[in-house]
Every structure is written in structure tokens, then in C-alpha cells.
Design a protein around this motif. Structure first.
Motif, PDB file in Angstrom:
ATOM      1  N   MET A   1       8.350  43.598 -69.986  1.00  0.00           N
ATOM      2  CA  MET A   1       8.674  43.862 -68.593  1.00  0.00           C
ATOM      3  C   MET A   1       8.449  42.588 -67.774  1.00  0.00           C
ATOM      4  N   ASN A   2       9.387  42.254 -66.916  1.00  0.00           N
ATOM      5  CA  ASN A   2       9.280  41.053 -66.089  1.00  0.00           C
ATOM      6  C   ASN A   2       8.137  41.162 -65.099  1.00  0.00           C
ATOM      7  N   LYS A   3       7.530  40.008 -64.802  1.00  0.00           N
ATOM      8  CA  LYS A   3       6.425  39.946 -63.846  1.00  0.00           C
ATOM      9  C   LYS A   3       6.753  38.870 -62.835  1.00  0.00           C
ATOM     10  N   LYS A   4       6.681  39.221 -61.540  1.00  0.00           N
ATOM     11  CA  LYS A   4       7.027  38.299 -60.467  1.00  0.00           C
ATOM     12  C   LYS A   4       5.759  37.683 -59.890  1.00  0.00           C
ATOM     13  N   LEU A   5       5.790  36.349 -59.732  1.00  0.00           N
ATOM     14  CA  LEU A   5       4.659  35.606 -59.203  1.00  0.00           C
ATOM     15  C   LEU A   5       5.015  34.930 -57.892  1.00  0.00           C
ATOM     16  N   TYR A   6       4.039  34.856 -57.015  1.00  0.00           N
ATOM     17  CA  TYR A   6       4.152  34.101 -55.772  1.00  0.00           C
ATOM     18  C   TYR A   6       3.558  32.716 -56.032  1.00  0.00           C
ATOM     19  N   VAL A   7       4.241  31.676 -55.556  1.00  0.00           N
ATOM     20  CA  VAL A   7       3.759  30.301 -55.696  1.00  0.00           C
ATOM     21  C   VAL A   7       3.758  29.674 -54.311  1.00  0.00           C
ATOM     22  N   GLY A   8       2.567  29.377 -53.798  1.00  0.00           N
ATOM     23  CA  GLY A   8       2.439  28.826 -52.457  1.00  0.00           C
ATOM     24  C   GLY A   8       1.898  27.415 -52.451  1.00  0.00           C
ATOM     25  N   ASN A   9       1.996  26.779 -51.299  1.00  0.00           N
ATOM     26  CA  ASN A   9       1.537  25.414 -51.047  1.00  0.00           C
ATOM     27  C   ASN A   9       2.329  24.385 -51.863  1.00  0.00           C
TER      28      ASN A   9
ATOM     29  N   ARG B   1      15.825  23.745 -45.468  1.00  0.00           N
ATOM     30  CA  ARG B   1      14.534  23.120 -45.776  1.00  0.00           C
ATOM     31  C   ARG B   1      13.611  24.154 -46.418  1.00  0.00           C
ATOM     32  N   SER B   2      12.816  23.698 -47.378  1.00  0.00           N
ATOM     33  CA  SER B   2      11.868  24.566 -48.057  1.00  0.00           C
ATOM     34  C   SER B   2      10.827  25.103 -47.084  1.00  0.00           C
ATOM     35  N   LYS B   3      10.407  26.347 -47.313  1.00  0.00           N
ATOM     36  CA  LYS B   3       9.328  26.933 -46.530  1.00  0.00           C
ATOM     37  C   LYS B   3       7.965  26.654 -47.163  1.00  0.00           C
ATOM     38  N   GLY B   4       7.946  25.988 -48.319  1.00  0.00           N
ATOM     39  CA  GLY B   4       6.689  25.628 -48.980  1.00  0.00           C
ATOM     40  C   GLY B   4       6.157  26.677 -49.934  1.00  0.00           C
ATOM     41  N   PHE B   5       6.990  27.677 -50.240  1.00  0.00           N
ATOM     42  CA  PHE B   5       6.579  28.670 -51.236  1.00  0.00           C
ATOM     43  C   PHE B   5       7.799  29.170 -51.987  1.00  0.00           C
ATOM     44  N   GLY B   6       7.536  29.868 -53.079  1.00  0.00           N
ATOM     45  CA  GLY B   6       8.626  30.395 -53.873  1.00  0.00           C
ATOM     46  C   GLY B   6       8.154  31.527 -54.760  1.00  0.00           C
ATOM     47  N   PHE B   7       9.066  31.994 -55.600  1.00  0.00           N
ATOM     48  CA  PHE B   7       8.770  33.086 -56.522  1.00  0.00           C
ATOM     49  C   PHE B   7       9.287  32.723 -57.904  1.00  0.00           C
ATOM     50  N   VAL B   8       8.488  33.088 -58.904  1.00  0.00           N
ATOM     51  CA  VAL B   8       8.857  32.878 -60.299  1.00  0.00           C
ATOM     52  C   VAL B   8       8.770  34.218 -60.997  1.00  0.00           C
TER      53      VAL B   8
ATOM     54  N   TYR C   1      -1.156  19.874 -57.866  1.00  0.00           N
ATOM     55  CA  TYR C   1       0.196  19.571 -58.333  1.00  0.00           C
ATOM     56  C   TYR C   1       0.832  18.620 -57.332  1.00  0.00           C
ATOM     57  N   LYS C   2       0.905  17.367 -57.726  1.00  0.00           N
ATOM     58  CA  LYS C   2       1.489  16.315 -56.896  1.00  0.00           C
ATOM     59  C   LYS C   2       0.804  16.221 -55.533  1.00  0.00           C
ATOM     60  N   GLY C   3      -0.528  16.343 -55.549  1.00  0.00           N
ATOM     61  CA  GLY C   3      -1.295  16.186 -54.327  1.00  0.00           C
ATOM     62  C   GLY C   3      -1.493  17.451 -53.514  1.00  0.00           C
ATOM     63  N   ARG C   4      -0.973  18.570 -53.975  1.00  0.00           N
ATOM     64  CA  ARG C   4      -1.135  19.851 -53.266  1.00  0.00           C
ATOM     65  C   ARG C   4      -1.837  20.829 -54.199  1.00  0.00           C
ATOM     66  N   LYS C   5      -2.738  21.638 -53.675  1.00  0.00           N
ATOM     67  CA  LYS C   5      -3.442  22.653 -54.454  1.00  0.00           C
ATOM     68  C   LYS C   5      -2.605  23.930 -54.442  1.00  0.00           C
ATOM     69  N   LEU C   6      -2.023  24.261 -55.587  1.00  0.00           N
ATOM     70  CA  LEU C   6      -1.140  25.419 -55.686  1.00  0.00           C
ATOM     71  C   LEU C   6      -1.883  26.732 -55.485  1.00  0.00           C
ATOM     72  N   ILE C   7      -1.173  27.705 -54.957  1.00  0.00           N
ATOM     73  CA  ILE C   7      -1.639  29.079 -54.875  1.00  0.00           C
ATOM     74  C   ILE C   7      -0.677  29.895 -55.735  1.00  0.00           C
ATOM     75  N   VAL C   8      -1.190  30.476 -56.803  1.00  0.00           N
ATOM     76  CA  VAL C   8      -0.353  31.262 -57.708  1.00  0.00           C
ATOM     77  C   VAL C   8      -1.000  32.628 -57.881  1.00  0.00           C
ATOM     78  N   SER C   9      -0.233  33.677 -57.599  1.00  0.00           N
ATOM     79  CA  SER C   9      -0.747  35.037 -57.742  1.00  0.00           C
ATOM     80  C   SER C   9       0.406  35.982 -58.049  1.00  0.00           C
ATOM     81  N   GLU C  10       0.050  37.204 -58.386  1.00  0.00           N
ATOM     82  CA  GLU C  10       1.071  38.222 -58.590  1.00  0.00           C
ATOM     83  C   GLU C  10       1.738  38.494 -57.250  1.00  0.00           C
ATOM     84  N   ALA C  11       3.046  38.554 -57.231  1.00  0.00           N
ATOM     85  CA  ALA C  11       3.789  38.797 -55.992  1.00  0.00           C
ATOM     86  C   ALA C  11       3.564  40.229 -55.529  1.00  0.00           C
ATOM     87  N   LYS C  12       3.436  40.394 -54.234  1.00  0.00           N
ATOM     88  CA  LYS C  12       3.297  41.724 -53.636  1.00  0.00           C
ATOM     89  C   LYS C  12       4.665  42.191 -53.172  1.00  0.00           C
ATOM     90  N   PRO C  13       4.900  43.505 -53.187  1.00  0.00           N
ATOM     91  CA  PRO C  13       6.202  43.995 -52.700  1.00  0.00           C
ATOM     92  C   PRO C  13       6.385  43.657 -51.229  1.00  0.00           C
TER      93      PRO C  13
END
Length: 91
Positions: A1-9, A42-49, A69-81
Motif C-alpha cells: 500500500m502506498n504511503k504519502k510523506l510530507y517533506v518540508g524546509n 515558485r516553490s513553496k518550500g515543501f512537497g509530497f513523496v 540537506y544542502k544547508g537546510r534541516k529537512l522535516i519529513v513526516s507522514e502526510a496528514k489528510p
């Protein structure tokens, strides 16, 4: 089953393919998308995987959350609906 992640910063220069490459080292990636402003593109600085399975998604969270990651501290978590919004665009 696919799992969606939030990637911030993310760096504003990061693109979909870069996000895909970063997460594919932990398992098969179904989709990777950087969220952009409609008017400027322009990017909003976050995405989904979206990853093929929950185990690989958890490996990615464990490895990448709070990592530099390239000078930024990533925020990675399970995406919320997404939150429900009324007709005026408010929650």
C-alpha cells in the motif's frame, strides 16, 4: 500500500526529480512533487513523496527527518489528510 510523506524546509530551487532521487534510495517512489505557487511557479518550500510501501516510507522518515540537506534541516513526516474548507477557502 502506498504511503504519502510530507517533506518540508526544502530549498526553493529543489524540483520534483531531485526529491524523487533523494527518496528513491530508501525504496520505490510512486510520485514526488514540490508544491508551487500557481501565479509565479515558485516553490513553496515543501512537497509530497509517495512511496510504494510503509516500511520504505518509515526508513526514509527515520533517515531524513531533521537531517541537513544542502544547508537546510529537512522535516519529513507522514502526510496528514487535507483539512476540510468551507466555500470561502477557510477551515
Amino acid at each position: 500500500m502506498n504511503k504519502k510523506l510530507y517533506v518540508g524546509n526544502l530549498l526553493y530551487e529543489a524540483g520534483d526529480e531531485e526529491l524523487n532521487q533523494l527518496f528513491s534510495q530508501f525504496g520505490p517512489v510512486t510520485s514526488a512533487r514540490v508544491i508551487r505557487f500557481h501565479d509565479s511557479g515558485r516553490s513553496k518550500g515543501f512537497g509530497f513523496v509517495e512511496m510504494e510501501n510503509a516500511e520504505d516510507a518509515q526508513k526514509a522518515i527515520d533517515a531524513l527527518n531533521t537531517q541537513d540537506y544542502k544547508g537546510r534541516k529537512l522535516i519529513v513526516s507522514e502526510a496528514k489528510p487535507p483539512k476540510e474548507r468551507d466555500g470561502n477557502g477557510y477551515e
